[in-house]
Design an enzyme around this catalytic site. Structure first.
Site: not given
Ligand code: 3AM
Length: 184
Positions: A37, A121
């Site tokens: 995620h 990220h």
């Protein structure tokens, strides 16, 4: 107590590409697909009443849907050791705008501000005892990585349970982003 964080889900097709990046570094604990995620805000342990306040304030956020493309790989490191391998994003601005709204909404209900700079990220691996130079090699090998473009039309509240063989992330709530222009 609930250990919570706010994140964006990654489409299954994009996870296929990320999974292909998961290999080739000794000492890397690679993320499973269901653990992938993009974290917008780590919250941490809160009790049930605070969790309900968090849900309420996140539900009040009004923000537009946007397109996202993952691009490139990199790593977080301390002086000698690399700690995390990740995939980056092509265009950070819409994510930062959403992140800032979430930060303000959480500050409004009294949560401590996140002091660390937001660096969007997708974590691919956590590393134990991996020298920086290994991570530099990894990032260089996968520098050309890019996902297809996908639409982010909601964000999520997840809970995190730290099991012995890795974290289990469970979606607790979802918050839609506006996909149509609001008439003025
Ligand atoms: O999604 P990623 O992997 O980038 O590293 C944890 C994970 O990030 C991060 O929150 C995400 C869901 O667990 N995290 C865990 N503890 C944290 C902390 N104390 C933290 N981020 C900031 N501060």
């Amino acid at each position: 107590m609930h250990r919570l964080f706010v994140a964006i889900e990654i489409p299954e097709g994009v996870k296929d590409g990320l999974t292909a990046l998961c290999g080739g570094v000794d000492g890397a604990r690679w993320r499973q697909r269901e653990q992938m995620h993009l974290t917008l805000r780590f919250i941490g342990e809160v009790d049930g009443a605070v969790a309900r306040d968090i849900d309420d304030t996140l539900r009040g956020i009004r923000a537009p849907a946007f397109s996202l493309t993952l691009q490139g790989t990199g790593f977080f490191a301390d002086r000698k050791r690399a700690r995390v391998l990740w995939a980056g994003v092509r265009e950070e601005r819409p994510l930062k705008q959403l992140h800032d709204k979430i930060e303000r909404a959480l500050a409004d209900i009294g949560l401590e501000p996140e002091r660390r700079r937001f660096r969007p990220h997708v974590t691919l691996a956590r590393l134990s005892d991996v020298p920086r130079v290994e991570a530099e090699g990894y990032a260089a090998r996968h520098g050309e990585y890019a996902s297809g473009e996908f639409t982010v039309d909601r964000f999520m509240l997840f809970s995190s349970y730290l099991a012995r063989d890795g974290a289990i992330y469970t979606p607790e709530a979802e918050y839609p982003l506006a996909t149509e222009e609001v008439p003025v």
